[in-house]
Structures are given as C-alpha cells and as structure tokens.
Enzyme design. Structure first.
Site, mmCIF file in Angstrom:
data_model
loop_
_atom_site.group_PDB
_atom_site.id
_atom_site.type_symbol
_atom_site.label_atom_id
_atom_site.label_comp_id
_atom_site.label_asym_id
_atom_site.label_seq_id
_atom_site.Cartn_x
_atom_site.Cartn_y
_atom_site.Cartn_z
ATOM 1 N N CYS A 1 0.825 -1.158 0.048
ATOM 2 C CA CYS A 1 -0.021 -0.099 -0.080
ATOM 3 C C CYS A 1 0.774 1.188 -0.007
ATOM 4 O O CYS A 1 0.451 2.155 -0.822
ATOM 5 C CB CYS A 1 -1.048 -0.008 1.152
ATOM 6 S SG CYS A 1 -2.305 1.215 1.168
ATOM 7 N N CYS B 1 -3.576 4.741 9.291
ATOM 8 C CA CYS B 1 -2.069 4.099 9.761
ATOM 9 C C CYS B 1 -1.777 4.991 10.874
ATOM 10 O O CYS B 1 -0.329 4.776 11.104
ATOM 11 C CB CYS B 1 -1.332 4.027 8.548
ATOM 12 S SG CYS B 1 -2.090 2.663 7.046
ATOM 13 N N CYS C 1 7.844 3.780 5.634
ATOM 14 C CA CYS C 1 7.067 3.576 4.502
ATOM 15 C C CYS C 1 7.674 3.114 3.326
ATOM 16 O O CYS C 1 7.076 2.711 2.337
ATOM 17 C CB CYS C 1 6.060 4.726 4.182
ATOM 18 S SG CYS C 1 7.053 6.109 3.850
#
Length: 240
Positions: free
Chosen positions: A116, A202, A227
């Site tokens: 993602c 998140c 990330c």
C-alpha cells in the site's frame, strides 16, 4: 551537478535559513522539497517561501490523509499565497492493491502494508523527484532510534540524489518554538497527541513515553517502521 556526499560540504550553522541558502548555493537549480505538512515540513516551507528560494515544494497526496491535513494544505497555500504541487498515486496501482488485499488490507500483513505504501507513496515519490538534482526532507535524528543516523547531508542511492535534512539536529521543542515565533500554520492534530502524521487509518496519537514514530503503523512489531520513502534495499533507513 553535485551527486555524491563527498562533493557537498557540511554546514556548521544550525540556523535553518542559512542552511537552506547554503544548499541552494551548492545546487542552484532542481532542488525538490517533499512536504507532508508535518510541523518540521511547515517550518521548512516557511523559510523556503519567505526567502523566495528556488526550491520546488511537492506533497504526496495518498488519498487517505486526515481531513485536518487537507485543511492545513489549503491554509498553507492561502497563508503564503502559493500553490503546492500535488503528486497522486496511479489509479490502476491503487485499484490493484485493493483487488488483491482489500480496501483496508494493509493491516493484514507487513507485506500488504508495504504494498500500500509503495502504491500510494513510494511510486509517486519517484515521479515527484524525476529530474531533480537534490532532495530536501524534514527528517530529524531524534524522531526515532532508527533515525538516529540521519545527517545534514546524505545520498539517496536508489534515486542517485544528494539528500538534505536541514533539521537533522533540531529537537521537536525547537521546531515547535520556531513555528510559534514565526506564526507558521501547523496541524491541530499535533496538540491532540498526533506527533507524526501520515495516512488517517495508519496513524494514532502516541502514549506518554512513546517515541514520536510510535503512532505510525502501530500494529506492527518491528520497531523500524518506515513507509519506504527513506529506506534502502534492506528495508532500513538509509544512512548518511
């Protein structure tokens, strides 16, 4: 064009305005600053715009930011009289992720979460930095243990770019004081315990005693939670 840390001198001053001017003096064109509208990024944005420096400001609109972050985006543009370039994820890539993992499938596994992040942040970053000659970030060394090696000048091997973190040796308290003194717009979520703010699903507020990054992807056990924007092939934060 400068493209390795050995070609770029360090800057002894901790004065943010001076550091930014020094970076521009060494790389006069093609500098890109990526902002997520966090408090560090807001302070950098202020100094870049108030000094009219030739640094492009870009933000990655993942499509899942907090409403407060979008409101701050608008407020920042109005406050400084600018338009901040938005880079958005590829629609097919996001659709592919959702088809495979589900709309909120990033919580199912670390691989799903990284997929993602790749679709919504890493790939758009590649487009944001395409053609750049240098990358400026709001990283600070004391944001987490894994970011302790962040330095003023580094090199992003994956993108072949010199990478600058002008706030690397600042504390959060210093950043907060700088924003207050200069009347810099900041996200109201910071006052609610959301210290590091990313995508809404998140991110949570941190608890007393937790590190600044503890509220990001909190369901994962790995302490080095990133990330993918600032990590190398091994998944760890790229060192200076």
């Amino acid at each position: 064009m400068l493209n390795s840390p050995s070609q770029i001198e360090s800057f002894d001053t901790a004065d943010l305005a001076v550091r930014l001017r020094a970076i521009v003096a060494r790389i006069p064109t093609g500098l890109v600053f990526t902002s997520s509208f966090g408090i560090e990024d807001q302070l950098l944005t202020h100094h870049i715009l108030r000094q009219d420096l030739p640094i492009a400001i870009v933000s990655l609109d993942t499509g899942r930011l907090f409403p407060a972050s979008y409101a701050l985006w608008q407020k920042t543009e109005e406050h400084y009289g600018v338009r901040i370039r938005s880079v958005q994820p590829d629609g097919e890539a996001v659709a592919g992720f959702v088809a495979r993992w589900g709309i909120n499938g990033f919580r199912g596994s670390r691989d799903a979460r990284l997929a993602c992040c790749h679709a919504r942040k890493v790939e758009p970053l590649a487009r944001a930095l395409a053609g750049a000659s240098g990358w400026i970030t709001g990283l600070r060394a004391d944001q987490s243990g894994d970011r302790g090696a962040v330095a003023l000048v580094g090199h992003d091997e994956a993108r072949g770019l010199p990478k600058f973190s002008p706030l690397f040796d600042w504390s959060r308290a210093q950043v907060e004081a700088g924003c207050a003194q200069l009347d810099v717009p900041v996200n109201p979520l910071h006052a609610q315990g959301f210290v590091s703010i990313g995508c809404e699903p998140c991110t949570r507020a941190i608890l007393p005693g937790e590190s600044e990054r503890a509220g990001r992807w909190w369901w994962e056990q790995d302490e080095a939670r990133e990330c993918g924007l600032h990590v190398g092939a091994d998944g760890r934060l790229v060192r200076a």
